[in-house]
Design a protein around this motif. Structure first.
Motif, mmCIF file in Angstrom:
data_model
loop_
_atom_site.group_PDB
_atom_site.id
_atom_site.type_symbol
_atom_site.label_atom_id
_atom_site.label_comp_id
_atom_site.label_asym_id
_atom_site.label_seq_id
_atom_site.Cartn_x
_atom_site.Cartn_y
_atom_site.Cartn_z
ATOM 1 N N VAL A 131 -8.198 -5.930 45.450
ATOM 2 C CA VAL A 131 -9.342 -6.847 45.423
ATOM 3 C C VAL A 131 -9.912 -6.807 44.004
ATOM 4 O O VAL A 131 -10.117 -5.723 43.452
ATOM 5 C CB VAL A 131 -10.421 -6.381 46.427
ATOM 6 C CG1 VAL A 131 -11.628 -7.310 46.399
ATOM 7 C CG2 VAL A 131 -9.842 -6.267 47.833
ATOM 8 N N ASP A 132 -10.137 -7.987 43.402
ATOM 9 C CA ASP A 132 -10.719 -8.037 42.059
ATOM 10 C C ASP A 132 -12.140 -8.569 42.156
ATOM 11 O O ASP A 132 -12.364 -9.664 42.692
ATOM 12 C CB ASP A 132 -9.896 -8.955 41.138
ATOM 13 C CG ASP A 132 -8.535 -8.358 40.785
ATOM 14 O OD1 ASP A 132 -8.284 -7.185 41.135
ATOM 15 O OD2 ASP A 132 -7.725 -9.077 40.162
ATOM 16 N N SER A 158 -20.497 -18.420 55.388
ATOM 17 C CA SER A 158 -21.701 -18.161 54.595
ATOM 18 C C SER A 158 -21.704 -19.030 53.340
ATOM 19 O O SER A 158 -20.803 -18.939 52.498
ATOM 20 C CB SER A 158 -21.733 -16.676 54.210
ATOM 21 O OG SER A 158 -22.568 -16.501 53.096
ATOM 22 N N PRO A 159 -22.727 -19.903 53.181
ATOM 23 C CA PRO A 159 -22.735 -20.858 52.064
ATOM 24 C C PRO A 159 -22.693 -20.194 50.681
ATOM 25 O O PRO A 159 -22.301 -20.839 49.712
ATOM 26 C CB PRO A 159 -24.053 -21.617 52.251
ATOM 27 C CG PRO A 159 -24.369 -21.487 53.704
ATOM 28 C CD PRO A 159 -23.856 -20.127 54.105
ATOM 29 N N CYS A 160 -23.067 -18.935 50.574
ATOM 30 C CA CYS A 160 -23.056 -18.285 49.262
ATOM 31 C C CYS A 160 -21.704 -17.663 48.924
ATOM 32 O O CYS A 160 -21.477 -17.238 47.791
ATOM 33 C CB CYS A 160 -24.152 -17.233 49.183
ATOM 34 S SG CYS A 160 -25.794 -17.988 49.207
ATOM 35 N N SER A 161 -20.829 -17.604 49.899
ATOM 36 C CA SER A 161 -19.505 -17.048 49.627
ATOM 37 C C SER A 161 -18.668 -18.035 48.816
ATOM 38 O O SER A 161 -18.778 -19.249 48.983
ATOM 39 C CB SER A 161 -18.792 -16.735 50.941
ATOM 40 O OG SER A 161 -17.420 -16.484 50.697
ATOM 41 N N LYS A 202 -15.619 -6.965 52.742
ATOM 42 C CA LYS A 202 -15.758 -8.298 53.345
ATOM 43 C C LYS A 202 -17.235 -8.679 53.493
ATOM 44 O O LYS A 202 -17.604 -9.834 53.290
ATOM 45 C CB LYS A 202 -15.039 -8.357 54.700
ATOM 46 C CG LYS A 202 -13.529 -8.427 54.537
ATOM 47 C CD LYS A 202 -12.808 -8.626 55.868
ATOM 48 C CE LYS A 202 -11.335 -8.966 55.603
ATOM 49 N NZ LYS A 202 -10.542 -9.074 56.823
ATOM 50 N N ASP A 203 -18.062 -7.711 53.849
ATOM 51 C CA ASP A 203 -19.512 -7.980 53.930
ATOM 52 C C ASP A 203 -20.046 -8.393 52.560
ATOM 53 O O ASP A 203 -20.856 -9.317 52.446
ATOM 54 C CB ASP A 203 -20.265 -6.732 54.410
ATOM 55 C CG ASP A 203 -20.028 -6.468 55.892
ATOM 56 O OD1 ASP A 203 -19.483 -7.367 56.561
ATOM 57 O OD2 ASP A 203 -20.372 -5.366 56.360
ATOM 58 N N PRO A 258 -11.112 -9.645 49.514
ATOM 59 C CA PRO A 258 -10.506 -8.635 50.387
ATOM 60 C C PRO A 258 -9.759 -9.313 51.534
ATOM 61 O O PRO A 258 -10.244 -10.304 52.090
ATOM 62 C CB PRO A 258 -11.724 -7.864 50.918
ATOM 63 C CG PRO A 258 -12.879 -8.817 50.799
ATOM 64 C CD PRO A 258 -12.568 -9.725 49.647
ATOM 65 N N SER A 259 -8.590 -8.804 51.866
ATOM 66 C CA SER A 259 -7.822 -9.409 52.941
ATOM 67 C C SER A 259 -7.334 -8.357 53.918
ATOM 68 O O SER A 259 -7.571 -8.443 55.110
ATOM 69 C CB SER A 259 -6.640 -10.194 52.389
ATOM 70 O OG SER A 259 -5.844 -9.384 51.557
#
Ligand SMILES: [Zn+2]
Length: 411
Positions: free
Chosen positions: A62-63, A257-260, A40-41, A55-56
Motif C-alpha cells: 500500500v502506498d 465515502s465521498p472523501c475517499s 481500509k478505515d 489497501p486490498s
C-alpha cells in the motif's frame, strides 16, 4: 498599476496551487487482517492522507502520501498495529518540481513534456485539419464543468472493426494521456509496415482525456487530484470515475465515502463524464472488438474482471496474449510487467470502465495498462520517460491488435 495587477494575478494563481513540500510516500505491507482493516478505515476517511495504491489484501503493498504535519500521528497509528513502513518518496514536491523540463522544448508536441488539456485539444484540431477524410473529430460528451470530452476517429476504410483507446480517466495519471496521444500520432505517421497494416485493418476511436475537469485541475491547482470535480453537496468533491460505471457498482474495492479517492459516486453513472461516455460507447458498441484503457502506476497489464476471480470466457486467450504482449514490451527496453485479471493481479474492484464494456457488450479484447513505474516516482513519472514508456506500450499494443486481427478473421 498594470504591472501590479499582473503580479497580483500571478501571485494569486500560485497561491491557489497546492504544494507538497516534505510530503512523503510510504509503502506498507499489511500482514494481518487487523492491519488491513485499519488501513481500509484510513482510506475511507483519509483526512489529509492520500492513498496512491490502496489497501486490498494481506501481503499487498500500500502506498500512502502523508503531509509532514501528520507524520507523527501516522507513525503512532502504524506503531499501534505494529506495522512498519518504508519511505518510498522523501519529498513529493521535489518530484513535482523535477517532473517536467525546466524550459519547454521548442518542438511542438514532441512528447518531451506533459501537455495541458488545451494543448492536447489544439493538437487534435491540428490532426483533424491535417488528415481530412482519415481523422474525424468525435465528442464523448460534456464534463461537469462544461468541457467537451474530445476525441478523434481514425479510419482508412469503411467496414473495419474498431478499437477504442481510453486515457486520462484518473486525473493525476499524466502518463496516460501522454501515451495515448503518442500512440495516436504513430497511427497517423508510422512508416512501419506492421503499423500501417494495423492502421488499415481497424478504425480507432481515441479519447486521450475522458476526465477533462480533473486533468485541468491537476495542472492548475492540485497535481495529485484523481477524481472528477462534481459537487454533490458533500464536503469532498468528485467521484472516482473508474468506480462509477454501472457494472457490479460499489460491490467491492470502491468506497461509499465521498472523501475517499475511490468514492464510487452517489449512484452508477452519477458522474456526467461516465454517463455520457457510456452513451457514446453504447452507440458504437456493435463496431468495436477491443477496448484499451491506460492508467498508472505499477507496470501491470490487466483484463476483466475486478469484482470476482471467475474466469471470463476467453480467459486463457487473454492471459496468453497478455503474456506475449508484456514479453514484447520487456524486449523493447527491459521494463517488466505482470499480467492477469484485475481481481487477482492488482486488487478487487468494481465499476471500472473496462469491466463495464466487457460485461455489457462482451467485447473480446479488453485490457488496461498500469504504466510506469513501480513507485519510485508513482504518478510523477519524469517527462523524459514519456517516449520510452509510450514506445514500449505501443509494442505491446501491436501484439494484441495483430492477434485480434487474425482471430477476427478480417484482412
Ligand atoms: Zn488510474
Amino acid at each position: 498599476m498594470l504591472r501590479f495587477l499582473c503580479l497580483l494575478i500571478l501571485t494569486t494563481a500560485f497561491a491557489n496551487r497546492a504544494t507538497f513540500d516534505n510530503y512523503q510516500v510510504h509503502r506498507v505491507v499489511p500482514e494481518n487482517q487487523e492491519q488491513l482493516n485499519i488501513l481500509k478505515d484510513l482510506e475511507d476517511d483519509p483526512n489529509g492522507l492520500s492513498f496512491w495504491v490502496g489497501p486490498s489484501r494481506i501481503q499487498k503493498a500500500v502506498d500512502i502520501m502523508i503531509p509532514p504535519h501528520m507524520l507523527p500521528r501516522f507513525n503512532d497509528i502504524l506503531a499501534s498495529i505494529n506495522l512498519k513502513s518504508e519511505v518510498y518518496i522523501g519529498n513529493v514536491q521535489h518530484l513535482i518540481d523535477t517532473e517536467r523540463p525546466k524550459v519547454r522544448p521548442t518542438v511542438d508536441f514532441g512528447w518531451t513534456d506533459y501537455y495541458t488539456l488545451d494543448e492536447i485539444y489544439a493538437w487534435l484540431d491540428f490532426l483533424n485539419e491535417t488528415y481530412p477524410g482519415v481523422v474525424t473529430p468525435i465528442v464523448g460528451g460534456e464534463s461537469y464543468e462544461g468541457r467537451q470530452i474530445h476525441g478523434v476517429k481514425v479510419s482508412h476504410r469503411a467496414g473495419n472493426p474498431s478499437v477504442v483507446l481510453e486515457g486520462g480517466i484518473h486525473a493525476r495519471e499524466w502518463i496516460s494521456p501522454a501515451t495515448v496521444t503518442y500512440i495516436l500520432n504513430k497511427l497517423l505517421t508510422s512508416q512501419d509496415p506492421v503499423m500501417q497494416d494495423l492502421v488499415q485493418s481497424f478504425d480507432y476511436y481515441v479519447f486521450p482525456v475522458v476526465n477533462p475537469d480533473g486533468y485541468v485541475y491537476t495542472h492548475t491547482t492540485d497535481r495529485m487530484w484523481r477524481k472528477t470535480r462534481s459537487q454533490g453537496g458533500n464536503r469532498c468533491f468528485g467521484a472516482d470515475a473508474n468506480r462509477n460505471f454501472d457494472f457490479h457498482w460499489l460491490e467491492i474495492g470502491a468506497s461509499s465515502s465521498p472523501c475517499s479517492d475511490t468514492y464510487a459516486g452517489s449512484a452508477p453513472f452519477s458522474e456526467i463524464e461516465t454517463r455520457v461516455l457510456s452513451e457514446y460507447l453504447t452507440s458504437i458498441a456493435d463496431q468495436f472488438d477491443a477496448y484499451l484503457t491506460f492508467h498508472s502506476y505499477s507496470q501491470l497489464l490487466l483484463f476483466p474482471y475486478g469484482h470476482n476471480n471467475d474466469n471470463v470466457s476467453n480467459y486463457d486467450e487473454l492471459l496468453a496474449l497478455g503474456q506475449a504482449a508484456v514479453s514484447a514490451l520487456a524486449n523493447n527496453n527491459g521494463t517488466q510487467y505482470a499480467v492477469g485479471n484485475i481481481y487477482s493481479t492488482i486488487y478487487p474492484t468494481s465499476g471500472v470502465s473496462m469491466d463495464w464494456v466487457r460485461g455489457v457488450f462482451n467485447t473480446p479484447y479488453t485490457y488496461s495498462w498500469e504504466l510506469r513505474d513501480k513507485g519510485n516516482h508513482g504518478f510523477l513519472l519524469p517527462a523524459d520517460q514519456i517516449i520510452d514508456t509510450a514506445e514500449e506500450t505501443l509494442v505491446s499494443l501491436i501484439v494484441i491488435l495483430r492477434h485480434a486481427k487474425e482471430k477476427l478473421g478480417r484482412n
